[in-house]
Design a protein around this motif. Structure first.
Motif, PDB file in Angstrom:
ATOM      1  N   THR A   3      35.468  80.598 110.670  1.00 21.39           N
ATOM      2  CA  THR A   3      36.752  81.288 110.668  1.00 21.39           C
ATOM      3  C   THR A   3      36.774  82.280 111.815  1.00 21.39           C
ATOM      4  O   THR A   3      35.747  82.867 112.157  1.00 21.39           O
ATOM      5  CB  THR A   3      36.995  82.045 109.346  1.00 21.39           C
ATOM      6  N   THR A   4      37.931  82.432 112.404  1.00 25.71           N
ATOM      7  CA  THR A   4      38.054  83.410 113.477  1.00 25.71           C
ATOM      8  C   THR A   4      38.608  84.700 112.908  1.00 25.71           C
ATOM      9  O   THR A   4      39.397  84.684 111.978  1.00 25.71           O
ATOM     10  CB  THR A   4      39.004  82.902 114.587  1.00 25.71           C
ATOM     11  N   SER A   5      38.159  85.789 113.446  1.00 25.57           N
ATOM     12  CA  SER A   5      38.664  87.064 112.965  1.00 25.57           C
ATOM     13  C   SER A   5      39.514  87.706 114.047  1.00 25.57           C
ATOM     14  O   SER A   5      39.239  87.578 115.224  1.00 25.57           O
ATOM     15  CB  SER A   5      37.513  87.993 112.579  1.00 25.57           C
ATOM     16  N   SER A   6      40.528  88.369 113.616  1.00 19.89           N
ATOM     17  CA  SER A   6      41.429  89.069 114.521  1.00 19.89           C
ATOM     18  C   SER A   6      40.890  90.461 114.781  1.00 19.89           C
ATOM     19  O   SER A   6      40.318  91.081 113.894  1.00 19.89           O
ATOM     20  CB  SER A   6      42.821  89.170 113.876  1.00 19.89           C
ATOM     21  N   PRO A   7      41.058  90.987 116.011  1.00 18.25           N
ATOM     22  CA  PRO A   7      40.646  92.365 116.241  1.00 18.25           C
ATOM     23  C   PRO A   7      41.481  93.333 115.409  1.00 18.25           C
ATOM     24  O   PRO A   7      41.120  94.473 115.216  1.00 18.25           O
ATOM     25  CB  PRO A   7      40.898  92.567 117.742  1.00 18.25           C
ATOM     26  N   PHE A   8      42.606  92.862 114.894  1.00 13.63           N
ATOM     27  CA  PHE A   8      43.482  93.684 114.082  1.00 13.63           C
ATOM     28  C   PHE A   8      42.987  93.824 112.648  1.00 13.63           C
ATOM     29  O   PHE A   8      43.278  94.794 111.990  1.00 13.63           O
ATOM     30  CB  PHE A   8      44.894  93.068 114.000  1.00 13.63           C
ATOM     31  N   GLY A   9      42.284  92.797 112.112  1.00 16.59           N
ATOM     32  CA  GLY A   9      41.959  92.800 110.692  1.00 16.59           C
ATOM     33  C   GLY A   9      43.122  92.202 109.928  1.00 16.59           C
ATOM     34  O   GLY A   9      43.908  91.434 110.465  1.00 16.59           O
ATOM     35  N   SER A  10      43.273  92.577 108.644  1.00 16.42           N
ATOM     36  CA  SER A  10      44.362  91.986 107.870  1.00 16.42           C
ATOM     37  C   SER A  10      45.030  92.976 106.921  1.00 16.42           C
ATOM     38  O   SER A  10      45.729  92.564 106.016  1.00 16.42           O
ATOM     39  CB  SER A  10      43.840  90.783 107.084  1.00 16.42           C
ATOM     40  N   SER A  11      44.820  94.270 107.090  1.00 15.87           N
ATOM     41  CA  SER A  11      45.454  95.248 106.210  1.00 15.87           C
ATOM     42  C   SER A  11      46.958  95.282 106.463  1.00 15.87           C
ATOM     43  O   SER A  11      47.432  94.807 107.491  1.00 15.87           O
ATOM     44  CB  SER A  11      44.855  96.633 106.440  1.00 15.87           C
ATOM     45  N   PRO A  12      47.720  95.870 105.534  1.00 14.73           N
ATOM     46  CA  PRO A  12      49.173  95.969 105.749  1.00 14.73           C
ATOM     47  C   PRO A  12      49.533  96.680 107.057  1.00 14.73           C
ATOM     48  O   PRO A  12      50.458  96.276 107.748  1.00 14.73           O
ATOM     49  CB  PRO A  12      49.654  96.763 104.531  1.00 14.73           C
ATOM     50  N   ASP A  13      48.792  97.727 107.423  1.00 12.85           N
ATOM     51  CA  ASP A  13      49.077  98.420 108.683  1.00 12.85           C
ATOM     52  C   ASP A  13      48.835  97.510 109.880  1.00 12.85           C
ATOM     53  O   ASP A  13      49.554  97.576 110.873  1.00 12.85           O
ATOM     54  CB  ASP A  13      48.234  99.687 108.823  1.00 12.85           C
ATOM     55  N   ILE A  20      55.193  94.955 115.212  1.00 10.15           N
ATOM     56  CA  ILE A  20      55.777  95.858 116.206  1.00 10.15           C
ATOM     57  C   ILE A  20      55.693  95.224 117.588  1.00 10.15           C
ATOM     58  O   ILE A  20      56.687  95.160 118.318  1.00 10.15           O
ATOM     59  CB  ILE A  20      55.077  97.235 116.186  1.00 10.15           C
ATOM     60  N   ALA A  21      54.513  94.733 117.964  1.00 14.78           N
ATOM     61  CA  ALA A  21      54.328  94.119 119.279  1.00 14.78           C
ATOM     62  C   ALA A  21      55.211  92.876 119.439  1.00 14.78           C
ATOM     63  O   ALA A  21      55.851  92.679 120.477  1.00 14.78           O
ATOM     64  CB  ALA A  21      52.860  93.767 119.492  1.00 14.78           C
ATOM     65  N   PHE A  51      65.020 102.708 120.971  1.00 12.12           N
ATOM     66  CA  PHE A  51      64.401 101.389 121.069  1.00 12.12           C
ATOM     67  C   PHE A  51      63.083 101.361 120.292  1.00 12.12           C
ATOM     68  O   PHE A  51      62.876 100.511 119.426  1.00 12.12           O
ATOM     69  CB  PHE A  51      64.153 101.004 122.533  1.00 12.12           C
ATOM     70  N   VAL A  52      62.200 102.305 120.597  1.00 11.67           N
ATOM     71  CA  VAL A  52      60.893 102.340 119.934  1.00 11.67           C
ATOM     72  C   VAL A  52      61.069 102.521 118.422  1.00 11.67           C
ATOM     73  O   VAL A  52      60.454 101.813 117.634  1.00 11.67           O
ATOM     74  CB  VAL A  52      60.001 103.456 120.533  1.00 11.67           C
ATOM     75  N   GLY A  53      61.926 103.442 118.020  1.00 12.73           N
ATOM     76  CA  GLY A  53      62.143 103.696 116.598  1.00 12.73           C
ATOM     77  C   GLY A  53      62.691 102.500 115.853  1.00 12.73           C
ATOM     78  O   GLY A  53      62.205 102.156 114.767  1.00 12.73           O
ATOM     79  N   GLU A  54      63.704 101.847 116.414  1.00 11.93           N
ATOM     80  CA  GLU A  54      64.304 100.694 115.734  1.00 11.93           C
ATOM     81  C   GLU A  54      63.318  99.539 115.611  1.00 11.93           C
ATOM     82  O   GLU A  54      63.261  98.876 114.580  1.00 11.93           O
ATOM     83  CB  GLU A  54      65.574 100.255 116.461  1.00 11.93           C
ATOM     84  N   VAL A  55      62.536  99.285 116.659  1.00 11.90           N
ATOM     85  CA  VAL A  55      61.554  98.202 116.594  1.00 11.90           C
ATOM     86  C   VAL A  55      60.500  98.515 115.532  1.00 11.90           C
ATOM     87  O   VAL A  55      60.164  97.660 114.713  1.00 11.90           O
ATOM     88  CB  VAL A  55      60.899  97.956 117.975  1.00 11.90           C
ATOM     89  N   CYS A  56      60.000  99.741 115.543  1.00  6.77           N
ATOM     90  CA  CYS A  56      58.971 100.115 114.563  1.00  6.77           C
ATOM     91  C   CYS A  56      59.493 100.028 113.137  1.00  6.77           C
ATOM     92  O   CYS A  56      58.811  99.509 112.256  1.00  6.77           O
ATOM     93  CB  CYS A  56      58.435 101.508 114.877  1.00  6.77           C
ATOM     94  N   SER A  58      61.948  98.138 112.059  1.00  2.00           N
ATOM     95  CA  SER A  58      62.146  96.713 111.749  1.00  2.00           C
ATOM     96  C   SER A  58      60.840  96.035 111.368  1.00  2.00           C
ATOM     97  O   SER A  58      60.831  95.093 110.580  1.00  2.00           O
ATOM     98  CB  SER A  58      62.774  95.989 112.939  1.00  2.00           C
ATOM     99  N   ALA A  59      59.738  96.521 111.934  1.00  4.64           N
ATOM    100  CA  ALA A  59      58.429  95.941 111.650  1.00  4.64           C
ATOM    101  C   ALA A  59      57.815  96.496 110.368  1.00  4.64           C
ATOM    102  O   ALA A  59      56.797  95.999 109.908  1.00  4.64           O
ATOM    103  CB  ALA A  59      57.486  96.193 112.822  1.00  4.64           C
ATOM    104  N   GLY A  60      58.413  97.544 109.810  1.00  6.33           N
ATOM    105  CA  GLY A  60      57.905  98.112 108.577  1.00  6.33           C
ATOM    106  C   GLY A  60      57.177  99.432 108.729  1.00  6.33           C
ATOM    107  O   GLY A  60      56.629  99.962 107.769  1.00  6.33           O
ATOM    108  N   ALA A  61      57.151  99.989 109.940  1.00  4.87           N
ATOM    109  CA  ALA A  61      56.515 101.293 110.166  1.00  4.87           C
ATOM    110  C   ALA A  61      57.553 102.389 109.981  1.00  4.87           C
ATOM    111  O   ALA A  61      58.727 102.199 110.282  1.00  4.87           O
ATOM    112  CB  ALA A  61      55.934 101.367 111.578  1.00  4.87           C
ATOM    113  N   TYR A  62      57.121 103.524 109.507  1.00  5.67           N
ATOM    114  CA  TYR A  62      58.026 104.640 109.319  1.00  5.67           C
ATOM    115  C   TYR A  62      58.243 105.392 110.628  1.00  5.67           C
ATOM    116  O   TYR A  62      57.295 105.718 111.343  1.00  5.67           O
ATOM    117  CB  TYR A  62      57.468 105.613 108.275  1.00  5.67           C
ATOM    118  N   VAL A  63      59.495 105.643 110.951  1.00  9.99           N
ATOM    119  CA  VAL A  63      59.888 106.528 112.046  1.00  9.99           C
ATOM    120  C   VAL A  63      61.080 107.313 111.515  1.00  9.99           C
ATOM    121  O   VAL A  63      62.032 106.728 111.006  1.00  9.99           O
ATOM    122  CB  VAL A  63      60.289 105.757 113.323  1.00  9.99           C
ATOM    123  N   SER A  64      61.030 108.628 111.615  1.00 12.42           N
ATOM    124  CA  SER A  64      62.110 109.427 111.054  1.00 12.42           C
ATOM    125  C   SER A  64      63.415 109.197 111.803  1.00 12.42           C
ATOM    126  O   SER A  64      63.422 108.889 112.992  1.00 12.42           O
ATOM    127  CB  SER A  64      61.757 110.916 111.074  1.00 12.42           C
TER     128      SER A  64
END
Length: 181
Positions: A3-13, A20-21, A51-56, A58-64
């Protein structure tokens, strides 16, 4: 079986980081964040933060909301000021796709090594913003949901706030501030 592993891992974050990317790259070529657009802080105002806020978001990250719609200069430098705590976002030393990199008040989303997406001349473009010669002091932030607590305040309404015990801002020679949520 290998199995290959991602440098990202697999957590929700990590999943949010990848999103986001990916979403930032999908916006390349868009004029939705031009000066003539009514998005974010309105017509005639730069929309890098929007731009940065809307993309984040949309991806599920919090931006005030403040980071997206408030008119500059109140928040233009927040992403690029390592002494300003942004709820849900941690200043990091290295960078990876999905991080926000900011220099001189202009944030961008990192999409690959030495590449980021931001608004330039009213068009969303993939560029080397934050990695250019002279941008050595660019600030990199990564979304970390552990820095937030969530309060459900009604049907389909959620309120985020920063956890006081988990706010760690270092390497500042002056007093640091934490932004309101």
């Amino acid at each position: 079986m290998h199995t290959t592993s991602s440098p990202f891992g697999s957590s929700p974050d990590v999943i949010i980081q990848k999103s986001i990317a990916r979403l930032a790259k999908l916006k390349v070529g868009s004029r939705d964040f031009s000066l003539s657009s009514g998005r974010g802080p309105g017509k005639g105002v730069p929309k890098h933060n929007s731009f940065v806020g809307e993309v984040c978001l949309s991806a599920g990250a919090y931006v005030s909301k403040r980071m997206i719609v408030e008119m500059p200069p109140a928040n233009t430098g927040d992403w690029s000021d390592s002494c300003t705590g942004i709820p849900g976002w941690t200043v990091v030393a290295g960078s990876q796709p999905g991080d926000v990199i900011a220099y001189n008040g202009i944030p961008a989303i990192i999409t690959s090594q030495n590449t980021s997406v931001t608004v330039i001349d009213g068009v969303v473009q993939e560029t080397n913003w934050g990695f250019r010669l002279g941008h050595e002091n660019a600030v990199v932030r990564r979304f970390a949901s552990t820095n937030l607590k969530v309060n459900v305040v009604g049907p389909k309404r959620v309120r985020f706030s920063q956890r006081d015990a988990e706010v760690h801002i270092t390497s500042c020679n002056t007093s640091c501030k934490t932004l309101p949520t």
